[in-house]
Design an enzyme around this catalytic site. Structure first.
Site, mmCIF file in Angstrom:
data_model
loop_
_atom_site.group_PDB
_atom_site.id
_atom_site.type_symbol
_atom_site.label_atom_id
_atom_site.label_comp_id
_atom_site.label_asym_id
_atom_site.label_seq_id
_atom_site.Cartn_x
_atom_site.Cartn_y
_atom_site.Cartn_z
ATOM 1 N N THR A 36 0.843 -1.199 0.000
ATOM 2 C CA THR A 36 0.000 0.000 0.000
ATOM 3 C C THR A 36 0.881 1.253 0.000
ATOM 4 O O THR A 36 2.023 1.214 0.438
ATOM 5 C CB THR A 36 -0.902 0.038 1.263
ATOM 6 O OG1 THR A 36 -0.085 -0.205 2.405
ATOM 7 C CG2 THR A 36 -1.994 -1.019 1.198
ATOM 8 N N GLY A 38 1.700 5.361 1.070
ATOM 9 C CA GLY A 38 1.546 6.180 2.284
ATOM 10 C C GLY A 38 2.686 6.037 3.276
ATOM 11 O O GLY A 38 2.755 6.785 4.249
ATOM 12 N N CYS A 41 4.114 6.724 7.777
ATOM 13 C CA CYS A 41 3.097 7.597 8.372
ATOM 14 C C CYS A 41 1.687 7.006 8.284
ATOM 15 O O CYS A 41 0.994 6.869 9.281
ATOM 16 C CB CYS A 41 3.148 8.953 7.671
ATOM 17 S SG CYS A 41 1.899 10.090 8.218
ATOM 18 N N ALA A 181 11.819 7.767 26.283
ATOM 19 C CA ALA A 181 10.749 8.729 26.590
ATOM 20 C C ALA A 181 10.652 9.805 25.517
ATOM 21 O O ALA A 181 10.588 10.994 25.798
ATOM 22 C CB ALA A 181 10.996 9.365 27.958
ATOM 23 N N GLU A 203 14.232 5.899 30.552
ATOM 24 C CA GLU A 203 14.876 6.849 29.637
ATOM 25 C C GLU A 203 16.340 7.043 30.048
ATOM 26 O O GLU A 203 16.644 7.226 31.221
ATOM 27 C CB GLU A 203 14.100 8.179 29.655
ATOM 28 C CG GLU A 203 14.808 9.368 29.056
ATOM 29 C CD GLU A 203 15.181 9.223 27.585
ATOM 30 O OE1 GLU A 203 14.334 8.807 26.786
ATOM 31 O OE2 GLU A 203 16.358 9.522 27.255
ATOM 32 N N GLY A 272 13.956 5.665 18.973
ATOM 33 C CA GLY A 272 14.137 6.561 17.830
ATOM 34 C C GLY A 272 14.068 5.799 16.514
ATOM 35 O O GLY A 272 13.719 4.615 16.477
ATOM 36 N N ASP A 313 12.541 11.671 5.951
ATOM 37 C CA ASP A 313 13.273 11.063 7.073
ATOM 38 C C ASP A 313 14.669 10.601 6.692
ATOM 39 O O ASP A 313 15.517 10.408 7.557
ATOM 40 C CB ASP A 313 12.508 9.833 7.600
ATOM 41 C CG ASP A 313 11.371 10.209 8.540
ATOM 42 O OD1 ASP A 313 11.043 11.406 8.621
ATOM 43 O OD2 ASP A 313 10.816 9.288 9.179
ATOM 44 N N HIS A 445 -13.842 34.375 21.393
ATOM 45 C CA HIS A 445 -14.153 33.981 22.762
ATOM 46 C C HIS A 445 -15.413 33.123 22.765
ATOM 47 O O HIS A 445 -16.359 33.455 22.059
ATOM 48 C CB HIS A 445 -14.381 35.227 23.630
ATOM 49 C CG HIS A 445 -14.804 34.885 25.020
ATOM 50 N ND1 HIS A 445 -13.904 34.416 25.958
ATOM 51 C CD2 HIS A 445 -16.023 34.902 25.621
ATOM 52 C CE1 HIS A 445 -14.550 34.168 27.091
ATOM 53 N NE2 HIS A 445 -15.845 34.456 26.911
HETATM 54 C C1 LIG Z 1 4.430 5.215 15.481
HETATM 55 C C2 LIG Z 1 4.786 6.459 14.722
HETATM 56 C C3 LIG Z 1 4.011 7.593 14.876
HETATM 57 C C4 LIG Z 1 4.316 8.744 14.172
HETATM 58 N N1 LIG Z 1 3.518 9.828 14.340
HETATM 59 C C5 LIG Z 1 3.807 10.964 13.669
HETATM 60 C C6 LIG Z 1 2.954 12.100 13.798
HETATM 61 O O1 LIG Z 1 1.960 12.081 14.510
HETATM 62 N N2 LIG Z 1 3.265 13.204 13.085
HETATM 63 C C7 LIG Z 1 4.371 13.261 12.271
HETATM 64 O O2 LIG Z 1 4.614 14.300 11.661
HETATM 65 N N3 LIG Z 1 5.180 12.196 12.128
HETATM 66 C C8 LIG Z 1 4.923 11.055 12.803
HETATM 67 N N4 LIG Z 1 5.722 9.958 12.632
HETATM 68 C C9 LIG Z 1 6.886 10.088 11.717
HETATM 69 C C10 LIG Z 1 6.452 9.966 10.263
HETATM 70 O O3 LIG Z 1 5.813 8.737 10.077
HETATM 71 C C11 LIG Z 1 7.657 10.095 9.339
HETATM 72 O O4 LIG Z 1 8.341 11.295 9.630
HETATM 73 C C12 LIG Z 1 7.224 10.119 7.894
HETATM 74 O O5 LIG Z 1 6.531 8.951 7.555
HETATM 75 C C13 LIG Z 1 8.443 10.265 6.972
HETATM 76 O O6 LIG Z 1 8.020 10.275 5.649
HETATM 77 P P1 LIG Z 1 8.946 9.810 4.453
HETATM 78 O O7 LIG Z 1 8.147 10.032 3.222
HETATM 79 O O8 LIG Z 1 10.272 10.450 4.574
HETATM 80 O O9 LIG Z 1 9.211 8.253 4.673
HETATM 81 P P2 LIG Z 1 8.273 7.027 5.029
HETATM 82 O O10 LIG Z 1 6.934 7.431 5.459
HETATM 83 O O11 LIG Z 1 9.080 6.164 5.952
HETATM 84 O O12 LIG Z 1 8.091 6.291 3.636
HETATM 85 C C14 LIG Z 1 9.128 5.643 2.989
HETATM 86 C C15 LIG Z 1 8.549 4.668 1.993
HETATM 87 O O13 LIG Z 1 9.592 4.221 1.155
HETATM 88 C C16 LIG Z 1 9.402 2.847 0.871
HETATM 89 N N5 LIG Z 1 10.703 2.312 0.464
HETATM 90 C C17 LIG Z 1 11.861 2.270 1.174
HETATM 91 N N6 LIG Z 1 12.875 1.775 0.421
HETATM 92 C C18 LIG Z 1 12.335 1.485 -0.783
HETATM 93 C C19 LIG Z 1 12.871 0.973 -1.995
HETATM 94 N N7 LIG Z 1 14.163 0.679 -2.109
HETATM 95 N N8 LIG Z 1 12.030 0.791 -3.020
HETATM 96 C C20 LIG Z 1 10.719 1.110 -2.931
HETATM 97 N N9 LIG Z 1 10.166 1.614 -1.832
HETATM 98 C C21 LIG Z 1 10.963 1.817 -0.772
HETATM 99 C C22 LIG Z 1 8.876 2.296 2.182
HETATM 100 O O14 LIG Z 1 8.211 1.077 1.980
HETATM 101 C C23 LIG Z 1 7.942 3.432 2.612
HETATM 102 O O15 LIG Z 1 6.648 3.248 2.106
HETATM 103 C C24 LIG Z 1 5.429 8.774 13.294
HETATM 104 C C25 LIG Z 1 6.212 7.625 13.119
HETATM 105 C C26 LIG Z 1 5.895 6.484 13.821
HETATM 106 C C27 LIG Z 1 6.731 5.255 13.607
#
Ligand SMILES: Cc1cc2nc3c(=O)[nH]c(=O)nc-3n(C[C@H](O)[C@H](O)[C@H](O)COP(=O)(O)OP(=O)(O)OC[C@H]3O[C@@H](n4cnc5c(N)ncnc54)[C@H](O)[C@@H]3O)c2cc1C
Length: 466
Positions: A36, A38, A41, A181, A203, A272, A313, A445
């Protein structure tokens, strides 16, 4: 057929970048290895965690607060399977939404693992092992991050879990040990505490939420403790014995010393996340990584190899979905020859517990370290009419403004709905507002946002309701 842009990864960084590129007329595709779209996140991060935070918050409210408002209901009963279904349906709706948007914008999708075979050539290997090579003028690496692991502790996603396992536990653990934490540990710890777990957070540092304003972090820790979350700071988990029916974790002082054994049914490792570049072939094409294995980019998201960019990220900066999204838009605009930009000084950071914590800009500690003179305006929710009538008075708003110019340098909110309220601070700071600008802006308000206005007034010691 050659593409103008191929984005590897369809998380909030990748799919947003692809859509913006398509809007700008580029022939665009995404490569995604999961079934899927997305990314972290939508599938195992922001969205499912917020669904469980929302549902567990209502569960707790129904159990404790409804009676005070004259709503008589019996003690709420937990149907965990149904709560998980609610969460999964939320995820499903969101990931399908991304599929719809990609299609609507005529972004092609390749399902499989993407590897940069050479600049301009992406090899996609699908789950059944078939490979195809696609040509492209530009590549954006948006492969995100993965869970950081503790040496010697194996994550089985059943009893020793990462955030991913903590989102799908089949029953409420009697005792949950949270290692770390940070945001994820405290959010998911809160979920399971509300659903009935006894939660202990260990922590390494002597404080929770490293990087957040210390005043806010300390007040927040006291509120979590009042809710029943226990903390052991300046401590480290060095091993987890999984041989018995109950986990036995060795907890030592951070500085070293005698280990103590702590029992738990489930341990959540939440120390982390680390950038994810496995299998991308970056070595082969010469894309440079820094000492923390993040892809090195310049101010235009360009890597060390022409035509290859990176966002989200996998590069430096806070690991947040909205940061990844904004970088996705900026990178697409830059590749299209426009002027894309992300203001890294104004990125909100929210913890979706109750109460919420939201912050933007500099903390007091950062301003002190940089030698910047500042004035502080603080206003407690106990003095806000709406918070009082809702009986949700824990927390405060704190505004830090430059002592010389009055420009707002940081806003920190601990309180109900802080995550929505921080948007006002973001806009103000983007426009270079002074605290007086916020103080003289009419706020409706009765709303919680009046606390933001009053905190701005407090910078010049002229708040009315205190
Ligand atoms: C439990 C949890 C809660 C979170 N809550 C929040 C929140 O409330 N608010 C917030 O801002 N952030 C939150 N985050 C952080 C947020 O999810 C990330 O910062 C965000 O998803 C980063 O987006 P991205 O597009 O960089 O990478 P990702 O969302 O990690 O997406 C990377 C994608 O690349 C794909 N991929 C990797 N390598 C390959 C490859 N070689 N070929 C094809 N596909 C590949 C992966 O399958 C994935 O779908 C949370 C994270 C976690 C774990």
């Amino acid at each position: 057929m050659a593409y103008d842009l191929i984005v590897i990864g369809s998380g909030p960084g990748g799919y947003v970048c692809a859509i913006r590129a398509a809007q700008l007329g580029m022939k665009t595709a995404v490569v995604e290895k999961w079934a899927t779209f997305g990314g972290t996140c939508l599938n195992v991060g922001c969205i499912p965690s917020k669904a469980l935070l929302h549902a567990s918050e209502l569960y707790e409210e129904a159990g404790h607060d409804f009676g005070k408002m004259g709503i008589r209901v019996g003690a709420p009963a937990l149907d965990l399977a149904a709560m998980m279904k609610f969460k999964d349906e939320g995820v499903d709706g969101n990931v399908k939404g991304v599929a719809f948007l990609l299609k609507k914008n005529k972004v092609d999708a390749f399902q499989g693992v993407g590897r940069i075979a050479a600049p301009g050539r992406i090899q996609v290997t699908s789950a059944d092992g078939r490979t195809e090579t696609v040509e492209t003028k530009n590549v954006v690496i948006a492969t995100g991050s993965d869970v950081a692991r503790l040496r010697g502790i194996e994550i089985d996603e059943k009893r020793v879990v990462s955030s991913t396992g903590a989102l799908v536990l089949p029953k409420v653990p009697a005792k949950l040990l949270v290692v770390g934490a940070g945001v994820i540990g405290l959010e998911l710890g809160s979920v399971w505490r509300r659903l009935g777990s006894q939660v202990l957070v260990v922590e390494f540092l002597d404080r929770i939420l490293p990087g957040m304003d210390l005043d806010v972090a300390r007040s927040f820790q006291r509120l979590l403790q009042k809710q029943g979350v226990a903390f052991r700071l300046s401590s480290k988990v060095t091993a987890i014995d999984t041989s018995g029916a109950t986990l036995k974790a060795s907890v030592e002082p951070a500085a070293g010393g005698t280990a103590e054994s702590v029992e738990a049914d489930v341990a959540l490792i939440a120390i982390g996340r680390v950038p994810y570049t496995e299998g991308l072939g970056l070595d082969g094409v010469g894309v440079k990584l820094d000492d923390r294995k993040r892809v090195v980019v310049d101010a235009h998201f360009a890597t060390s190899v022409p035509g290859i960019y990176a966002i989200g990220d996998v590069i430096a900066g806070p690991m947040l979905a909205h940061k990844a999204e904004d970088e996705g838009v900026a990178a697409a605009e830059i590749i299209a020859g426009r002027a894309g930009h992300v203001n890294t000084d104004v990125i909100p950071n929210v913890i979706y517990t109750f109460p919420e914590v939201a912050s933007i800009g500099k903390s007091e500690e950062e301003l002190k370290a940089a030698g910047i003179a500042y004035n502080t305006g603080k206003f407690p929710f106990t003095a806000n009419g709406r918070a009082k009538v809702n009986m949700q008075t824990d927390g405060f708003v704190k505004i830090l403004a430059d002592a010389r110019t009055d420009r707002v340098l940081g806003v920190h909110i601990l309180g109900p709905d802080a995550g929505n309220m921080i948007a006002e601070a973001a806009i103000a700071m983007e426009f270079g507002a002074s605290s007086e600008d916020i103080a003289r802006t009419c706020h409706a308000h009765p709303t919680l946002t009046e606390a933001v206005k009053e905190a701005a007034m407090a910078v010049e010691k002229r708040s009315i309701h205190m």
